[in-house]
Scaffold this motif. Sequence first.
Motif, PDB file in Angstrom:
ATOM      1  N   PHE A 106      -7.805   6.311  -4.212  1.00 39.91           N
ATOM      2  CA  PHE A 106      -7.121   5.163  -4.795  1.00 39.91           C
ATOM      3  C   PHE A 106      -5.622   5.373  -4.640  1.00 39.91           C
ATOM      4  O   PHE A 106      -5.154   6.512  -4.444  1.00 39.91           O
ATOM      5  CB  PHE A 106      -7.486   4.966  -6.271  1.00 39.91           C
ATOM      6  N   SER A 128     -13.902  -0.225 -10.328  1.00 38.64           N
ATOM      7  CA  SER A 128     -13.671  -1.037  -9.136  1.00 38.64           C
ATOM      8  C   SER A 128     -12.227  -1.509  -9.012  1.00 38.64           C
ATOM      9  O   SER A 128     -11.754  -1.815  -7.918  1.00 38.64           O
ATOM     10  CB  SER A 128     -14.600  -2.256  -9.137  1.00 38.64           C
ATOM     11  N   GLN A 129     -11.485  -1.551 -10.147  1.00 37.98           N
ATOM     12  CA  GLN A 129     -10.126  -2.073 -10.102  1.00 37.98           C
ATOM     13  C   GLN A 129      -9.103  -1.215 -10.814  1.00 37.98           C
ATOM     14  O   GLN A 129      -7.904  -1.436 -10.677  1.00 37.98           O
ATOM     15  CB  GLN A 129     -10.081  -3.478 -10.745  1.00 37.98           C
ATOM     16  N   GLU A 158      -5.871  -0.641   2.140  1.00 39.99           N
ATOM     17  CA  GLU A 158      -6.084   0.637   2.808  1.00 39.99           C
ATOM     18  C   GLU A 158      -4.761   1.335   3.062  1.00 39.99           C
ATOM     19  O   GLU A 158      -3.817   0.741   3.571  1.00 39.99           O
ATOM     20  CB  GLU A 158      -6.818   0.428   4.137  1.00 39.99           C
ATOM     21  N   SER A 179      -3.935  -0.368 -13.128  1.00 37.13           N
ATOM     22  CA  SER A 179      -4.528  -1.080 -11.991  1.00 37.13           C
ATOM     23  C   SER A 179      -3.990  -0.451 -10.715  1.00 37.13           C
ATOM     24  O   SER A 179      -2.780  -0.389 -10.509  1.00 37.13           O
ATOM     25  CB  SER A 179      -4.147  -2.564 -12.035  1.00 37.13           C
ATOM     26  N   LYS A 208      -4.380  -2.324  -4.315  1.00 38.42           N
ATOM     27  CA  LYS A 208      -5.492  -2.652  -3.430  1.00 38.42           C
ATOM     28  C   LYS A 208      -5.061  -2.545  -1.966  1.00 38.42           C
ATOM     29  O   LYS A 208      -3.902  -2.727  -1.635  1.00 38.42           O
ATOM     30  CB  LYS A 208      -6.004  -4.055  -3.735  1.00 38.42           C
ATOM     31  N   GLN A 261       0.814  -1.215   0.000  1.00 37.56           N
ATOM     32  CA  GLN A 261       0.000   0.000   0.000  1.00 37.56           C
ATOM     33  C   GLN A 261       0.848   1.267   0.000  1.00 37.56           C
ATOM     34  O   GLN A 261       0.349   2.342  -0.323  1.00 37.56           O
ATOM     35  CB  GLN A 261      -0.939   0.019   1.218  1.00 37.56           C
TER      36      GLN A 261
END
Length: 375
Positions: free
Chosen positions: A196, A222-223, A242, A237, A240, A157
């Motif tokens: 994002f 969504s992606q 947090e 992309s 993903k 992340q």
Amino acid sequence: MKFNVQSKALGTAVSAVSKVINSKNAMTILNNFLFEVKNGKLTVIGSDLENTLKYSVDIAECEGECTFCVDARRMVDLMKELPDVGISFEVSDQFEIRITYTGGKYQFVGVTGKDYPDTMPDNSEDKRLSVEIPATVALAGIDNTLFAVGIEAVRPQMMGILWDFHYGDITFVASDTHKLVRFVNSNVEPGIECSFILPSKPAVILKNILGKEDKLSVVLTSQNVTFSNGTFVLSSSFIKGEFPAYNKVIPAANPYTLTVDRLQFLNAVKRMVIFGDQAHKLIKFKIEPTELTIKTSDPSFCTQGTEKMPCDFTGEGMVIGFSAQYLTEIFTTLSTENVLVQLADPSRPGVFTPATNEDKCDLVVLLMPMTVNEF
């Protein structure tokens, strides 16, 4: 199929798209550009499966429509060496390609474009967010945060820039656990709430191809996130997971403030690096109300350095250490004449800010100190 195009325009396109292509690809076809000729435009496409860039170029005297692949490295190298002239492409049914211009002719073989994977996301899904922002907002966000992006895969992340959209601003955040930067830009009101994490690779590509006068469309599915401005479409992309709660990490009120001349301080740090420990890059600071003493050493090579410079410090005195590498990155990113460093004690992070922020912007950099046993 035939068409004409300006070499300079095509060179700009292939140079931009080449940034997406990896040096080694799992699929051989990804070593190529996909050329799409349709509706009087040539679209150059490159992909690494995670990121896809489409760049459009105007063409003339087009006869027919076609999709074909050409070796990316060969095309980039050729466009670098060609003068700014009109060039003609001829593509046969067997994908034999002939490039001609005044005084020159080149021939090579391409492959069918049918084998190139379709990696652009389907933006027709119902649940999506879309917003248009000035290019300067995106560029400022990337410029001010890219240096702090993490590189450790164990914290995925942190290997990108957080784009945090609020109704009245966009906040850009990056951190590698040693340092954290938060840049809030209130010059734009997106009117949406979403976020994002953009990986560093597409962030660098976007920074390199985006013009300051452009309007940038941002579409979030969504992606994937897709950026476009009428000339290019960049899809990526996103990472993903947090992002850490960055506002909770930044100290609300460090009691002491150090004010230094940015360039004088930066140049002193660069000189210190020459004589310091190359492994740890520790630089020690003895801060007094009107004078800052900077010190470094490397016992392994019997080197040391000391410099003094004027400062303004609201505390009585403090000794603290920071990484020279991180200080250089911070003071290179900040652009004001003076920099404010808010401190609490030698064990707590320092908060670096420009003496004056740009209009409706707020830039804050957090840096963890290093242990100093003695000055």
